[in-house]
Write a protein that holds these residues in place. Structure first.
Motif, PDB file in Angstrom:
ATOM      1  N   ARG A  80      18.178  -1.375  10.242  1.00 17.49           N
ATOM      2  CA  ARG A  80      16.770  -1.655  10.525  1.00 17.49           C
ATOM      3  C   ARG A  80      16.518  -1.717  12.031  1.00 17.49           C
ATOM      4  O   ARG A  80      15.514  -1.196  12.528  1.00 17.49           O
TER       5      ARG A  80
ATOM      6  N   THR B  14      22.888  -3.680   6.973  1.00 22.53           N
ATOM      7  CA  THR B  14      21.469  -3.416   6.731  1.00 22.53           C
ATOM      8  C   THR B  14      20.633  -3.773   7.946  1.00 22.53           C
ATOM      9  O   THR B  14      19.721  -3.033   8.330  1.00 22.53           O
TER      10      THR B  14
ATOM     11  N   SER C 234      15.984  -9.526  10.601  1.00 21.12           N
ATOM     12  CA  SER C 234      16.469  -9.062   9.304  1.00 21.12           C
ATOM     13  C   SER C 234      17.467 -10.046   8.705  1.00 21.12           C
ATOM     14  O   SER C 234      17.408 -10.372   7.516  1.00 21.12           O
TER      15      SER C 234
END
Length: 251
Positions: free
Chosen positions: A191, A187, A240
């Motif tokens: 991003r 993920t 993140s």
């Protein structure tokens, strides 16, 4: 992307499938390398070089990870090779191959968009892992791509194979309490990739405006621009991971 291993034609090999990302990361790595060489020849830039190095190292690691990592599908086992680790799992020890949705737009159905997911492999020890080449993609695309692997698993796991739902449920329970680091990294890379593309687009727009107005002589060098793009990626990537950790999503 799938190909056949030269050493064993019976082995199917899957790699990361984002050539655009690979190209940009390559350009960024080369830019950072050139900038490092240039700064190293000027003693007054020792401090900036010390600041840039922590940015260049993670980008270089991610680049090597993308290039080196593969999923090898053989007759007897599934092998996941990463830069610092190789995991070999016999087909009989795999209890499930599933897709986990990692982002779903509530308006996706109205817009005709597909939810995004990642492929996950579960073993009898209650562990799950992400096979390279099956990263964040539309669910329908992943289903099609996973079909030959599932067929190989079902035909090679043996007649004595038995399902072990508690292992899968245990891994999913662990994931609900705190997502695995691998899923969070995927993920975070996504991003960072979108942020890097945005930064690259903004910089190209600035360069175009500077060219029209004759300001190119006052613009930073290409090495500095590459460093900025790399810094955006690494900053969003690390941010993140820190955000997920703060929310308790990463153990």
């Amino acid at each position: 992307m799938a190909d056949t291993a030269e050493s064993d034609p019976q082995v199917r090999r899957y790699r990361y499938t984002s050539p655009g990302c690979s190209v940009i990361v390559t350009v960024v790595v080369l830019g950072l390398s050139g900038l490092a060489v240039r700064l190293a020849t000027d003693e007054s830039w020792v401090l900036p070089l010390a600041v840039i190095a922590p940015v260049a190292v993670p980008v270089l690691y991610l680049f090597l990870e993308m290039v080196w990592s593969t999923t090898n599908v053989g007759d007897d086992h599934l092998t996941v090779r990463r830069l610092l680790r190789t995991r070999r799992t016999a087909w009989r020890d795999i209890v499930a191959i599933e897709i986990e949705v990692i982002s779903a737009d509530p308006n996706a159905a109205r817009r005709g968009a597909q939810p995004t997911g990642v492929a996950l492999v579960y073993d009898r020890a209650g562990r799950r892992f992400l096979p390279p080449g099956f990263e964040s993609s539309p669910v329908a695309s992943l289903e099609e791509k996973l079909r030959p692997i599932r067929e190989t698993w079902e035909s090679r796991r043996g007649k004595e194979w038995t399902p072990l739902p508690e292992a899968v449920e245990g891994a999913k329970a662990d994931a609900r309490e705190g997502r695995t680091v691998e899923t969070s990294v995927v993920t975070a890379v996504g991003r960072g990739w979108y942020a890097m593309r945005g930064a690259f687009g903004v910089l190209m727009l600035v360069l175009a405006i500077a060219a029209v107005n004759g300001w190119l002589g006052a613009m930073p060098s290409v090495w500095a621009i590459a460093g900025v793009v790399a810094g955006v990626f690494v900053g969003v990537f690390l941010g993140s991971l820190a955000f997920d950790r703060r929310r308790g999503q990463v153990q």
